[in-house]
Design a protein around this motif. Structure first.
Motif, mmCIF file in Angstrom:
data_model
loop_
_atom_site.group_PDB
_atom_site.id
_atom_site.type_symbol
_atom_site.label_atom_id
_atom_site.label_comp_id
_atom_site.label_asym_id
_atom_site.label_seq_id
_atom_site.Cartn_x
_atom_site.Cartn_y
_atom_site.Cartn_z
ATOM 1 N N GLU A 178 39.641 39.325 49.399
ATOM 2 C CA GLU A 178 41.021 38.987 48.495
ATOM 3 C C GLU A 178 41.705 37.759 49.247
ATOM 4 O O GLU A 178 41.889 37.830 50.529
ATOM 5 C CB GLU A 178 41.928 40.014 47.943
ATOM 6 C CG GLU A 178 41.139 40.764 47.010
ATOM 7 C CD GLU A 178 42.202 41.914 46.587
ATOM 8 O OE1 GLU A 178 41.977 42.273 45.337
ATOM 9 O OE2 GLU A 178 42.952 42.353 47.182
ATOM 10 N N ASN A 206 37.430 35.212 38.774
ATOM 11 C CA ASN A 206 38.480 35.849 38.251
ATOM 12 C C ASN A 206 39.008 35.851 37.028
ATOM 13 O O ASN A 206 40.188 36.100 36.492
ATOM 14 C CB ASN A 206 39.893 35.206 39.027
ATOM 15 C CG ASN A 206 39.934 35.367 40.573
ATOM 16 O OD1 ASN A 206 40.453 36.596 41.047
ATOM 17 N ND2 ASN A 206 39.349 35.023 41.571
ATOM 18 N N LEU A 251 45.350 30.240 38.138
ATOM 19 C CA LEU A 251 45.252 31.161 39.219
ATOM 20 C C LEU A 251 46.205 31.128 40.574
ATOM 21 O O LEU A 251 46.474 31.850 41.299
ATOM 22 C CB LEU A 251 43.688 30.957 39.755
ATOM 23 C CG LEU A 251 42.796 31.560 38.772
ATOM 24 C CD1 LEU A 251 41.255 31.449 39.226
ATOM 25 C CD2 LEU A 251 42.822 32.992 38.466
ATOM 26 N N THR A 252 46.782 29.567 40.891
ATOM 27 C CA THR A 252 47.432 29.448 41.923
ATOM 28 C C THR A 252 49.038 28.989 41.477
ATOM 29 O O THR A 252 49.617 28.764 42.270
ATOM 30 C CB THR A 252 46.870 28.285 42.686
ATOM 31 O OG1 THR A 252 46.573 27.147 41.893
ATOM 32 C CG2 THR A 252 45.640 28.710 43.456
ATOM 33 N N THR A 256 51.344 31.083 40.871
ATOM 34 C CA THR A 256 52.145 32.131 41.107
ATOM 35 C C THR A 256 51.990 32.558 42.546
ATOM 36 O O THR A 256 50.927 33.176 42.844
ATOM 37 C CB THR A 256 52.262 33.359 40.238
ATOM 38 O OG1 THR A 256 52.337 32.976 38.856
ATOM 39 C CG2 THR A 256 53.333 34.368 40.629
ATOM 40 N N ARG A 295 49.844 35.934 44.044
ATOM 41 C CA ARG A 295 48.830 36.351 43.314
ATOM 42 C C ARG A 295 47.763 36.513 44.263
ATOM 43 O O ARG A 295 47.282 36.098 45.067
ATOM 44 C CB ARG A 295 48.340 35.317 42.169
ATOM 45 C CG ARG A 295 47.229 36.073 41.238
ATOM 46 C CD ARG A 295 47.047 34.810 40.146
ATOM 47 N NE ARG A 295 45.839 35.681 39.471
ATOM 48 C CZ ARG A 295 45.415 35.357 38.079
ATOM 49 N NH1 ARG A 295 46.407 34.481 37.624
ATOM 50 N NH2 ARG A 295 44.476 35.811 37.560
ATOM 51 N N ARG A 296 46.820 37.562 44.118
ATOM 52 C CA ARG A 296 45.457 37.943 44.772
ATOM 53 C C ARG A 296 44.264 37.490 43.953
ATOM 54 O O ARG A 296 44.336 37.670 42.684
ATOM 55 C CB ARG A 296 45.462 39.396 44.980
ATOM 56 C CG ARG A 296 46.543 40.023 45.596
ATOM 57 C CD ARG A 296 46.225 41.696 45.822
ATOM 58 N NE ARG A 296 47.082 42.032 46.791
ATOM 59 C CZ ARG A 296 46.893 41.711 48.320
ATOM 60 N NH1 ARG A 296 45.868 41.452 48.726
ATOM 61 N NH2 ARG A 296 47.718 42.424 49.162
#
Length: 107
Positions: free
Chosen positions: A47, A77, A85-86, A88, A91-92
């Motif tokens: 991750e 994802n 996806l980026t 925040t 976030r993993r």
């Protein structure tokens, strides 16, 4: 149906084309829709925790060696909008093997 000559590293590799006959008699070739694969079809390698201001192409370059392979991380994802996806920090993200590549048991 045929497929267009996209490189194997392209998200469109293997996607079929279709044709449409228009009213004026012209034939138009188009790429069929590409559906997102189910995230569980990817074997997790590790991750990544998103840092403030980080972009998905940077994450792809770090883990996959190719910034243009960001779509692989998006697929793994389940992201319809990769840039989300980026957005925040913290976030993993799942970093996985390509779809359909089995992992090694007990590796």
């Amino acid at each position: 149906m045929t497929t267009y000559n996209f490189l194997p590293t392209s998200r469109y590799y293997g996607v079929e084309t279709a044709t449409l006959q228009s009213e004026d008699g012209q034939t138009r070739v188009y790429l069929r829709r590409r559906f997102l694969p189910a995230p569980e079809r990817f074997v997790l390698l590790q991750e990544h925790v998103v840092n403030e201001g980080e972009r998905l192409d940077q994450v792809a370059a770090k883990y996959l060696g190719d910034p243009e392979a960001f779509w692989r991380i998006a697929d793994a994802n389940g992201a319809m909008r990769p840039q989300a996806l980026t957005e925040t920090a913290g976030r993993r993200l799942r970093i996985t093997l390509p779809e359909g590549i089995p992992g090694m048991p007990n590796a």
